[in-house]
Design a protein around this motif. Sequence first.
Motif, PDB file in Angstrom:
ATOM      1  N   VAL A  87       0.863  -1.185   0.000  1.00 55.82           N
ATOM      2  CA  VAL A  87       0.000   0.000   0.000  1.00 55.82           C
ATOM      3  C   VAL A  87       0.895   1.230   0.000  1.00 55.82           C
ATOM      4  N   ILE A  88       0.608   2.139  -0.925  1.00 54.77           N
ATOM      5  CA  ILE A  88       1.384   3.367  -1.059  1.00 54.77           C
ATOM      6  C   ILE A  88       0.468   4.541  -0.733  1.00 54.77           C
ATOM      7  N   ASN A  89       0.934   5.406   0.140  1.00 59.67           N
ATOM      8  CA  ASN A  89       0.142   6.530   0.616  1.00 59.67           C
ATOM      9  C   ASN A  89       0.125   7.668  -0.406  1.00 59.67           C
ATOM     10  N   ALA A  90      -0.519   7.410  -1.550  1.00 61.25           N
ATOM     11  CA  ALA A  90      -0.653   8.413  -2.615  1.00 61.25           C
ATOM     12  C   ALA A  90      -1.758   7.939  -3.560  1.00 61.25           C
ATOM     13  N   PRO A  91      -2.401   8.870  -4.264  1.00 61.43           N
ATOM     14  CA  PRO A  91      -3.441   8.477  -5.224  1.00 61.43           C
ATOM     15  C   PRO A  91      -2.872   7.634  -6.366  1.00 61.43           C
ATOM     16  N   ARG A  92      -3.729   6.837  -6.978  1.00 62.13           N
ATOM     17  CA  ARG A  92      -3.317   5.933  -8.049  1.00 62.13           C
ATOM     18  C   ARG A  92      -2.616   6.667  -9.184  1.00 62.13           C
ATOM     19  N   LEU A 116      12.520   5.845 -10.511  1.00 59.38           N
ATOM     20  CA  LEU A 116      12.912   4.443 -10.623  1.00 59.38           C
ATOM     21  C   LEU A 116      14.402   4.253 -10.349  1.00 59.38           C
ATOM     22  N   LYS A 117      15.229   5.122 -10.914  1.00 59.50           N
ATOM     23  CA  LYS A 117      16.684   5.007 -10.714  1.00 59.50           C
ATOM     24  C   LYS A 117      17.035   5.086  -9.233  1.00 59.50           C
ATOM     25  N   ASP A 118      16.363   5.996  -8.514  1.00 69.55           N
ATOM     26  CA  ASP A 118      16.635   6.141  -7.082  1.00 69.55           C
ATOM     27  C   ASP A 118      16.193   4.922  -6.274  1.00 69.55           C
ATOM     28  N   CYS A 119      15.214   4.169  -6.777  1.00 73.65           N
ATOM     29  CA  CYS A 119      14.633   3.067  -6.012  1.00 73.65           C
ATOM     30  C   CYS A 119      15.162   1.685  -6.382  1.00 73.65           C
ATOM     31  N   ILE A 120      15.699   1.524  -7.578  1.00 76.26           N
ATOM     32  CA  ILE A 120      16.188   0.218  -8.020  1.00 76.26           C
ATOM     33  C   ILE A 120      17.543  -0.057  -7.369  1.00 76.26           C
ATOM     34  N   PRO A 121      17.652  -1.129  -6.578  1.00 66.47           N
ATOM     35  CA  PRO A 121      18.931  -1.442  -5.933  1.00 66.47           C
ATOM     36  C   PRO A 121      20.044  -1.629  -6.966  1.00 66.47           C
ATOM     37  N   GLY A 122      21.169  -0.946  -6.760  1.00 67.22           N
ATOM     38  CA  GLY A 122      22.326  -1.079  -7.633  1.00 67.22           C
ATOM     39  C   GLY A 122      22.238  -0.351  -8.960  1.00 67.22           C
ATOM     40  N   CYS A 123      21.185   0.436  -9.162  1.00 64.53           N
ATOM     41  CA  CYS A 123      21.021   1.117 -10.451  1.00 64.53           C
ATOM     42  C   CYS A 123      22.003   2.286 -10.564  1.00 64.53           C
ATOM     43  N   GLY A 125      15.697 -16.092  -3.162  1.00 61.61           N
ATOM     44  CA  GLY A 125      15.842 -15.270  -1.960  1.00 61.61           C
ATOM     45  C   GLY A 125      16.363 -13.886  -2.283  1.00 61.61           C
ATOM     46  N   THR A 126      17.364 -13.820  -3.151  1.00 63.85           N
ATOM     47  CA  THR A 126      17.923 -12.525  -3.541  1.00 63.85           C
ATOM     48  C   THR A 126      16.902 -11.711  -4.316  1.00 63.85           C
ATOM     49  N   ALA A 127      16.184 -12.342  -5.222  1.00 64.52           N
ATOM     50  CA  ALA A 127      15.168 -11.639  -6.012  1.00 64.52           C
ATOM     51  C   ALA A 127      14.072 -11.081  -5.107  1.00 64.52           C
ATOM     52  N   LYS A 128      13.631 -11.859  -4.129  1.00 63.98           N
ATOM     53  CA  LYS A 128      12.603 -11.373  -3.198  1.00 63.98           C
ATOM     54  C   LYS A 128      13.124 -10.195  -2.390  1.00 63.98           C
ATOM     55  N   LYS A 129      14.365 -10.301  -1.932  1.00 69.11           N
ATOM     56  CA  LYS A 129      14.969  -9.227  -1.140  1.00 69.11           C
ATOM     57  C   LYS A 129      15.091  -7.941  -1.959  1.00 69.11           C
ATOM     58  N   LEU A 130      15.546  -8.073  -3.205  1.00 70.00           N
ATOM     59  CA  LEU A 130      15.710  -6.896  -4.059  1.00 70.00           C
ATOM     60  C   LEU A 130      14.368  -6.270  -4.423  1.00 70.00           C
ATOM     61  N   SER A 131      13.359  -7.094  -4.719  1.00 66.22           N
ATOM     62  CA  SER A 131      12.057  -6.531  -5.067  1.00 66.22           C
ATOM     63  C   SER A 131      11.427  -5.860  -3.850  1.00 66.22           C
ATOM     64  N   ALA A 132      11.571  -6.464  -2.664  1.00 65.82           N
ATOM     65  CA  ALA A 132      11.044  -5.847  -1.444  1.00 65.82           C
ATOM     66  C   ALA A 132      11.733  -4.510  -1.174  1.00 65.82           C
ATOM     67  N   LYS A 133      13.045  -4.465  -1.390  1.00 74.59           N
ATOM     68  CA  LYS A 133      13.800  -3.234  -1.182  1.00 74.59           C
ATOM     69  C   LYS A 133      13.344  -2.156  -2.169  1.00 74.59           C
ATOM     70  N   PHE A 134      13.145  -2.540  -3.443  1.00 71.51           N
ATOM     71  CA  PHE A 134      12.670  -1.582  -4.440  1.00 71.51           C
ATOM     72  C   PHE A 134      11.318  -1.009  -4.045  1.00 71.51           C
ATOM     73  N   PHE A 135      10.350  -1.884  -3.725  1.00 75.34           N
ATOM     74  CA  PHE A 135       9.001  -1.398  -3.444  1.00 75.34           C
ATOM     75  C   PHE A 135       8.929  -0.605  -2.139  1.00 75.34           C
ATOM     76  N   ALA A 136       9.734  -0.951  -1.153  1.00 73.90           N
ATOM     77  CA  ALA A 136       9.781  -0.161   0.083  1.00 73.90           C
ATOM     78  C   ALA A 136      10.330   1.234  -0.211  1.00 73.90           C
ATOM     79  N   SER A 137      11.416   1.305  -0.986  1.00 75.63           N
ATOM     80  CA  SER A 137      11.992   2.600  -1.361  1.00 75.63           C
ATOM     81  C   SER A 137      11.019   3.400  -2.220  1.00 75.63           C
TER      82      SER A 137
END
Length: 150
Positions: free
Chosen positions: A8-13, A26-33, A127-139
């Motif tokens: 859930v993201i606290n912003a309108p669709r 996206l660049k700021d949120c993608i791990p290692g970008c 495991g790495t893919a889940k960790k990276l996707s979770a990190k991206f979406f949290a950021s």
Amino acid sequence: MELNDEIVINAPRAVVYEALNDPDVLKDCIPGCQELTKTSENELEALVVLKVGPVKAKFKGKVTLNPDNPPEHFSLTGEGNGGAAGFAKGGADVTLEEHAEGTLLRYDAKADIGGKLAQLGSRLIQGTAKKLSAKFFASFAERVSADHTA
């Protein structure tokens, strides 16, 4: 390999959808970008450095966005090449739904890998893919929420 989750993201669709199409966000949120460039209305090129277990690789890749039904739904496909480390290709379906606290983002992604990465074992890769996707979406959620309320 398949990944799916929701956040859930606290912003309108419309704000969330716009941010998902903004290369700077996206660049700021993608791990290692290291680089993310919009090459056309629906295409991006990226340079991402990742370490998966003992393998560290620099991936160059392309992502194509397919706005099926914006802002409710869109899909993306991409592929990246990490030289001797291997390759990755895949896609995702993203759904954005109105939610009491903003927007519910749901994704369902599939990826295939090859080369040295594929030899590391599916548990490590998953495991790495889940960790990276979770990190991206949290950021991403933090950035969009902060930008929206600022």
